[in-house]
Enzyme design. Structure first.
Site, mmCIF file in Angstrom:
data_model
loop_
_atom_site.group_PDB
_atom_site.id
_atom_site.type_symbol
_atom_site.label_atom_id
_atom_site.label_comp_id
_atom_site.label_asym_id
_atom_site.label_seq_id
_atom_site.Cartn_x
_atom_site.Cartn_y
_atom_site.Cartn_z
ATOM 1 N N HIS A 8 -4.577 -8.008 0.306
ATOM 2 C CA HIS A 8 -3.875 -6.738 0.488
ATOM 3 C C HIS A 8 -3.067 -6.691 1.778
ATOM 4 O O HIS A 8 -2.016 -6.078 1.827
ATOM 5 C CB HIS A 8 -4.918 -5.617 0.481
ATOM 6 C CG HIS A 8 -4.347 -4.236 0.466
ATOM 7 N ND1 HIS A 8 -3.681 -3.721 -0.629
ATOM 8 C CD2 HIS A 8 -4.347 -3.256 1.402
ATOM 9 C CE1 HIS A 8 -3.296 -2.472 -0.361
ATOM 10 N NE2 HIS A 8 -3.689 -2.169 0.856
ATOM 11 N N TYR A 23 -3.700 11.017 1.715
ATOM 12 C CA TYR A 23 -4.029 10.805 0.308
ATOM 13 C C TYR A 23 -3.907 12.106 -0.482
ATOM 14 O O TYR A 23 -3.435 12.093 -1.631
ATOM 15 C CB TYR A 23 -5.452 10.244 0.174
ATOM 16 C CG TYR A 23 -5.498 8.749 0.324
ATOM 17 C CD1 TYR A 23 -5.531 7.911 -0.785
ATOM 18 C CD2 TYR A 23 -5.477 8.160 1.591
ATOM 19 C CE1 TYR A 23 -5.557 6.532 -0.647
ATOM 20 C CE2 TYR A 23 -5.496 6.789 1.733
ATOM 21 C CZ TYR A 23 -5.534 5.975 0.613
ATOM 22 O OH TYR A 23 -5.549 4.619 0.745
ATOM 23 N N ASP A 71 0.846 -1.177 0.000
ATOM 24 C CA ASP A 71 0.000 0.000 0.000
ATOM 25 C C ASP A 71 0.896 1.247 0.000
ATOM 26 O O ASP A 71 1.842 1.320 -0.787
ATOM 27 C CB ASP A 71 -0.958 -0.037 1.192
ATOM 28 C CG ASP A 71 -2.121 0.935 1.054
ATOM 29 O OD1 ASP A 71 -3.136 0.569 0.447
ATOM 30 O OD2 ASP A 71 -2.006 2.076 1.529
#
Length: 433
Positions: A395, A338, A202
Site C-alpha cells: 500500500h 473518513y 489511498d
C-alpha cells in the site's frame, strides 16, 4: 517571513494565497508527556493457543509492546524532526476554497533544476502523511542517466488535520473540496496555471481523480497506485464482466491473487473504515489520548497492507514517524476525513471512481495493495495508457519500493500520450516559487 509555532498555525494577518515558510517543531513538553503515557500503558494479554503469526484478532501484543518500547527509549524525535525539515522547504498557506471557505494548508515544494520539469502534485492518504514522499522527492526532481530529459517539480500537501496541516475548522472537507484546495494551491499559489500532473494512493487516489473530474483541462496526466473501481456489470462493461465470470480460466495469477487480497480486505480488514466514517470523534478519544492505542491501530494496518515477506518493510523509526504525524494533532482530524469522504449520503469518494476520466492515466499495482483491480475493470472509468504489475510491494509503495515507484513514474511520463499532453500544455510555463 517565518512561522516557528509549536503546532501548525498561520497568522490571521497573512494574506490569502501567500505561502509562509514553516519549520516543523514539536514542543518538548508534549514529547515528555508522550513518553510518560507510553510508560503507563496497560497491555492486553494474548490468548493461549494463538499462533505467533496469527493477526486475526488484530495487532499482536508482542509487536506493539516492542515498538512502544522503541518509541519510549530509543526514538529520537528531534533528530527525525531535523530530517523532516531537510526533506524540502515547508510552507503554510491560507486559502479561500470554493464551496467551503477558509482553509489552512501545509505543503512541501521541491523544485527541480531542470528547465522543462513537470509540476507534479503528490497526494498522500491515511494512515500516511506527506512523509510518504520522503524517499522519492530527490529522485523525482533529478533527471537520471536513462531519463535525462525528465524531471519534476514536486508539491506535497498534507491533508488538513494530517501532520502539520491545521485541522479543518468546520465540517464539509471531503475529497471534492480538498481537490479544489489543491487546485488552488497549484494555480493561485504556485502559479502552475498551464497544467500539472498528479500522483495518488489511498485517499490521494480519490483526490487525484476528483481534480481531473473537476478540472480536466489542467491535469496533464495522473498516476495512481490504488484503483478501487467497482466490479464490471454486464450492461456497463460486458467484455470485462464475462472475463470476470470466467476468471478461473482467463485471469492471470497476479489478477487472481490481487482479487483475493481485495476480497479479504472487504470481508476481514475494513471494520476500521466503518468505525472511522460513522463515529470518528468517539474513536478519537481513545486514539488521541493513548500513543500506544494509536500505534496499535496503525501497526495492524502496516502488517496487513505492507509487503513484509518475513521482514519489516518499514523501519521502526519510520513507523513511529508515521504515527507521530497523527499523534501531534490528536488523531481525530484524520479519522474525521473518513466521515467526510464516505458518510452522510454524499458518496464523495466512491463517485470519483464511477465516472469517466479522460486524462492519460497510469496505474502501478503492487502485490499487497488492498484495493486492486484488473486492467479491464479500470478501463471502464479511465483512459489507461500505462499499466504495470509488481510481485512485491504494498500500500505504501513510495516508502516500500521507492526505486520501482520512481521508475514507473518516469516510464509513464515517457508514454507518447502523456508526452503529447505535457507538450500541449506546458510550453514555457514557469511557477511563482
Amino acid at each position: 517571513m517565518a512561522s516557528k509555532c509549536i503546532f501548525p498555525t498561520i497568522s490571521e494577518d497573512i494574506p490569502l494565497n501567500t505561502p509562509v515558510r514553516y519549520y516543523p517543531r514539536v514542543d518538548d513538553e508534549f514529547l515528555k508527556v508522550t513518553k510518560t503515557k507510553l510508560s503507563l500503558t496497560r497491555y492486553p494479554e494474548e490468548q493461549d493457543g494463538v499462533a505467533e503469526d496469527d493477526w486475526s484478532q488484530g495487532a499482536k501484543v508482542k509487536e506493539v509492546r516492542r515498538l512502544a518500547r522503541f518509541w519510549q527509549d530509543k526514538h529520537d524525535w528531534k533528530a527525525q524532526e531535523d530530517r523532516i525539515q531537510q526533506m524540502s522547504e515547508h510552507f503554510l498557506v491560507r486559502l479561500d476554497v470554493p464551496g467551503y471557505g477558509i482553509l489552512d494548508l501545509h505543503f512541501l515544494h521541491q523544485r527541480s533544476k531542470s528547465s522543462n520539469a513537470i509540476p507534479l502534485l503528490f497526494c498522500h492518504g491515511w494512515p500516511g502523511s506527506f512523509l510518504e514522499a520522503r524517499h522519492v522527492l530527490t529522485p523525482l526532481t533529478t533527471p537520471s542517466p536513462q531519463h535525462q530529459d525528465l524531471a519534476f517539480h514536486v508539491i506535497v500537501p498534507s491533508i488538513p488535520g494530517f501532520g502539520f496541516s491545521p485541522a479543518p475548522r468546520r465540517p464539509g472537507l471531503g475529497p471534492t473540496i480538498l481537490a479544489r484546495a489543491y487546485k488552488q494551491l497549484m494555480t493561485s499559489v504556485l502559479g502552475y496555471t498551464s497544467g500539472f500532473a498528479t500522483q495518488g494512493g489511498d485517499f490521494g487516489a480519490f483526490v487525484s481523480r476528483s481534480i481531473a473530474l473537476q478540472y480536466p483541462d489542467l491535469v496533464l496526466a495522473q498516476h495512481l497506485n490504488m484503483f478501487p473501481v467497482p466490479a464490471p456489470t454486464l450492461l456497463r462493461a460486458p467484455k470485462a464482466y464475462l472475463r470476470w465470470c470466467l476468471s478461473c480460466f482467463l485471469y492471470s495469477d497476479f489478477e487472481k491473487s490481487s482479487l483475493e487480497v481485495r476480497t479479504n480486505f472487504e470481508h476481514d480488514q475494513s471494520g476500521y473504515l466503518d468505525a472511522q466514517k460513522t463515529r470518528p470523534q468517539t474513536l478519537g478519544f481513545a486514539l488521541g489520548d493513548s500513543p500506544v492505542g494509536l500505534l496499535a491501530w496503525f501497526v495492524e494496518k502496516f502488517h496487513d497492507w505492507v509487503d513484509v515477506k518475513g521482514n519489516r518493510a518499514l523501519e521502526d523509526a519510520e513507523i513511529i514517524d508515521l504515527v507521530m504525524m497523527h499523534w501531534i494533532q490528536g488523531a481525530t482530524p484524520g479519522l474525521r476525513f473518513y466521515r467526510e469522504a464516505f458518510w452522510g449520503g454524499r458518496r464523495d469518494a466512491e463517485e470519483t471512481f464511477e465516472r469517466w476520466v479522460g486524462v492519460p492515466t497510469g496505474v502501478s499495482m503492487y502485490a499487497r495493495e488492498q484495493l486492486h483491480c484488473p486492467r479491464d475493470w479500470a478501463a471502464q472509468v479511465a483512459n489507461i495508457v500505462f499499466w504495470r504489475e509488481h510481485g512485491a510491494g504494498g500500500h505504501f509503495s513510495s516508502l516500500e519500493r521507492p526505486e520501482q515507484f520512481v521508475e514507473d513514474m518516469r516510464a509513464f511520463f515517457e508514454c507518447p500520450a502523456v508526452q503529447k499532453s505535457v507538450d500541449s500544455h506546458l510550453g514555457c510555463a514557469t511557477a511563482k516559487m
